[in-house]
Design a protein around this motif. Structure first.
Motif: not given
Length: 184
Positions: A35-43, A55-58, A66-69
């Protein structure tokens, strides 16, 4: 076998459901943007090691949220080193409306892949555009750049049409299959 990864953001659960269906079809690993637009560092290492990235986004207000951006902006470090050069890419989006300007979101995803020097895979499915067509038909929304999904705003993620889910399954398998052919 080429490794496929799906990175997505889901605000209400619909995109998550679509990503899970795609992952099953493509034997792909899932990475959720939070929800904050982040992925885990390991990603980041997982994405670097992928041969194909979906890529998937609504689609919110005519584009990706904005999270995907924020995630897309964070990929600039990968762009600078050309880390994702020649990877296979694809994308999917959903919105509550039949149109909802989903094409704009797909073009955003396609442009992001192109900036990385990636190879974008088209949907490759003819549209279901006859009078007899129903929402249960494959590619009923008539996409070509990537997979389009629609679920009414008052519908749960479990109510996405079977035709849209089948479209996503076929598309994810196509992206993974092309990555396999190029990887071998």
């Amino acid at each position: 076998m080429a490794k496929t990864v799906i990175v997505y953001f889901s605000g209400y659960g619909h995109t998550k459901r679509v990503a899970e269906v795609a992952a099953q079809s493509a034997n792909a690993e899932l990475i959720e943007i939070d929800a904050d637009g982040n992925v885990p560092e390991s990603a980041w290492a997982t994405l670097d090691g992928a041969h194909a990235i979906l890529f998937g986004a609504p689609t919110y207000m005519g584009s990706v949220p904005w999270q995907f951006k924020k995630f897309a902006d964070a990929t600039s470090k990968k762009w600078f080193t050309r880390e994702w050069q020649d990877k296979v890419f694809g994308g999917f989006t959903n919105s509550a409306s039949l149109n909802g300007d989903k094409q704009v979101s797909l073009i955003f995803l396609q442009t992001l892949a192109s900036q990385h020097g990636g190879l974008w895979v088209s949907l490759g499915l003819a549209p279901a555009n006859t009078k007899a067509a129903t929402r249960g038909d494959v590619n009923n929304l008539g996409g070509s750049v990537g997979a389009l999904v629609q679920a009414p705003s008052d519908a749960g993620a479990d109510e996405i049409s079977t035709g849209d889910l089948e479209t996503v399954k076929l598309y994810a398998a196509r992206v993974a299959g092309i990555a396999n052919r190029l990887h071998d």
